[in-house]
Scaffold this active site. Sequence first.
Site, PDB file in Angstrom:
ATOM      1  N   ASP A  38      26.483  51.465  35.685  1.00 29.86           N
ATOM      2  CA  ASP A  38      25.908  51.935  36.951  1.00 29.86           C
ATOM      3  C   ASP A  38      24.471  52.483  36.891  1.00 29.86           C
ATOM      4  O   ASP A  38      24.178  53.533  37.488  1.00 29.86           O
ATOM      5  CB  ASP A  38      26.821  53.007  37.583  1.00 29.86           C
ATOM      6  CG  ASP A  38      28.214  52.483  37.937  1.00 29.86           C
ATOM      7  OD1 ASP A  38      28.489  51.292  37.709  1.00 29.86           O
ATOM      8  OD2 ASP A  38      29.032  53.276  38.453  1.00 29.86           O
ATOM      9  N   ASP A  67      28.186  49.746  40.869  1.00 29.14           N
ATOM     10  CA  ASP A  67      28.983  50.385  41.913  1.00 29.14           C
ATOM     11  C   ASP A  67      28.624  49.669  43.220  1.00 29.14           C
ATOM     12  O   ASP A  67      27.430  49.513  43.536  1.00 29.14           O
ATOM     13  CB  ASP A  67      28.589  51.875  41.957  1.00 29.14           C
ATOM     14  CG  ASP A  67      29.702  52.800  42.395  1.00 29.14           C
ATOM     15  OD1 ASP A  67      30.861  52.608  41.989  1.00 29.14           O
ATOM     16  OD2 ASP A  67      29.394  53.752  43.150  1.00 29.14           O
ATOM     17  N   HIS A  78      29.985  49.436  47.047  1.00 29.04           N
ATOM     18  CA  HIS A  78      30.920  49.853  48.108  1.00 29.04           C
ATOM     19  C   HIS A  78      30.596  49.215  49.454  1.00 29.04           C
ATOM     20  O   HIS A  78      29.417  49.145  49.838  1.00 29.04           O
ATOM     21  CB  HIS A  78      30.837  51.370  48.306  1.00 29.04           C
ATOM     22  CG  HIS A  78      31.171  52.182  47.097  1.00 29.04           C
ATOM     23  ND1 HIS A  78      32.363  52.080  46.423  1.00 29.04           N
ATOM     24  CD2 HIS A  78      30.465  53.149  46.446  1.00 29.04           C
ATOM     25  CE1 HIS A  78      32.374  52.941  45.418  1.00 29.04           C
ATOM     26  NE2 HIS A  78      31.229  53.597  45.395  1.00 29.04           N
ATOM     27  N   HIS A 106      26.637  55.930  49.169  1.00 31.16           N
ATOM     28  CA  HIS A 106      25.813  55.444  48.045  1.00 31.16           C
ATOM     29  C   HIS A 106      26.228  54.032  47.677  1.00 31.16           C
ATOM     30  O   HIS A 106      27.353  53.615  47.958  1.00 31.16           O
ATOM     31  CB  HIS A 106      25.977  56.368  46.825  1.00 31.16           C
ATOM     32  CG  HIS A 106      27.374  56.346  46.260  1.00 31.16           C
ATOM     33  ND1 HIS A 106      28.405  57.072  46.808  1.00 31.16           N
ATOM     34  CD2 HIS A 106      27.922  55.646  45.235  1.00 31.16           C
ATOM     35  CE1 HIS A 106      29.516  56.829  46.149  1.00 31.16           C
ATOM     36  NE2 HIS A 106      29.267  55.955  45.181  1.00 31.16           N
ATOM     37  N   LYS A 121      32.312  46.967  41.160  1.00 32.92           N
ATOM     38  CA  LYS A 121      33.522  47.763  41.348  1.00 32.92           C
ATOM     39  C   LYS A 121      33.352  48.687  42.538  1.00 32.92           C
ATOM     40  O   LYS A 121      32.229  49.013  42.925  1.00 32.92           O
ATOM     41  CB  LYS A 121      33.832  48.560  40.079  1.00 32.92           C
ATOM     42  CG  LYS A 121      32.700  49.495  39.709  1.00 32.92           C
ATOM     43  CD  LYS A 121      32.961  50.210  38.422  1.00 32.92           C
ATOM     44  CE  LYS A 121      31.852  51.168  38.096  1.00 32.92           C
ATOM     45  NZ  LYS A 121      31.653  52.231  39.093  1.00 32.92           N
ATOM     46  N   CYS A 150      31.798  57.792  35.962  1.00 35.39           N
ATOM     47  CA  CYS A 150      32.086  56.382  35.641  1.00 35.39           C
ATOM     48  C   CYS A 150      32.082  56.083  34.144  1.00 35.39           C
ATOM     49  O   CYS A 150      32.910  55.296  33.677  1.00 35.39           O
ATOM     50  CB  CYS A 150      31.167  55.471  36.432  1.00 35.39           C
ATOM     51  SG  CYS A 150      31.588  55.518  38.196  1.00 35.39           S
TER      52      CYS A 150
HETATM   53  C1  VGL Z   1      29.837  57.241  40.283  1.00 37.37           C
HETATM   54  C2  VGL Z   1      30.454  58.811  41.813  1.00 37.37           C
HETATM   55  C3  VGL Z   1      30.711  57.826  42.747  1.00 37.37           C
HETATM   56  C4  VGL Z   1      29.334  56.954  38.891  1.00 37.37           C
HETATM   57  C5  VGL Z   1      30.092  56.235  41.191  1.00 37.37           C
HETATM   58  O1  VGL Z   1      28.734  55.881  38.670  1.00 37.37           O
HETATM   59  O2  VGL Z   1      29.537  57.815  38.018  1.00 37.37           O
HETATM   60  N1  VGL Z   1      30.026  58.515  40.589  1.00 37.37           N
HETATM   61  N2  VGL Z   1      30.522  56.545  42.421  1.00 37.37           N
HETATM   62 ZN    ZN Z   2      30.677  55.091  43.954  1.00 33.76          ZN
END
Ligand code: VGL
Ligand code: ZN
Length: 202
Positions: free
Chosen positions: A9, A47, A49, A82, A107, A152
């Site tokens: 990420d 990440d 969403h 995010h 993901k 993550c």
């Molecule tokens: C993450 C919070 C929400 C991460 C991803 O990459 O650690 N943290 N989504």
């Molecule tokens: Zn996230």
Amino acid sequence: MSQALIVIDVQKDFCPGGALAVPEGDTIVSPINALMADAEAVILTQDWHPSGHSSFASSHAGKSPYDMVDMPYGPQVLWPDHCVQGRKGARFHAGLQVDHADLIIRKGYNPQIDSYSAFFENDHATPTGLEGYLKSRGIDEVLMVGLALDFCVNFSAVDAAKLGFKVTVYQDFCRAIDLDGSLDAALSGMKAAGVMLETHNG
Ligand code: VGL
Ligand code: ZN
């Protein structure tokens, strides 16, 4: 032993100026580029969403970012919106040399469930497919770096260890959110799971 480098990420929204900025998140980009250049296999996670995702505080009336809610799969932190699919914040950091990647695994695309781990969604049961990819390539060892160390990276490292991979995390190639002691909890959880926490440049 065949080893894969898994870069978690390293996206605009997790870097300073982003929607869920991890302090100093951008400082790990150059060292990670150097690591990728020498790796046998490189996997990036992203990440990813849909808008209105259930992990966003904005999807829950009366809730604010960093509040907790109970989801059918367990407790869930609510985040600022995010890494929304197709938006700028979901892109990799502009300095990350993504050309090194063999595979990019996305993901968190299921609207009803978050997915911190590169291997399973937060129900700890729905696979992303990464386990099969690594095993069918004969990879039995993973090195993990990226963002965020306490979310993550932590979930991915613990799952990888549970799945039988030999797991190393380079702590100095990660940065943490550190919400209410989440960093200390993550470090002890990773150690307990058999993850090797190392400092590459230290
Ligand atoms: C993450 C919070 C929400 C991460 C991803 O990459 O650690 N943290 N989504
Ligand atoms: Zn996230």
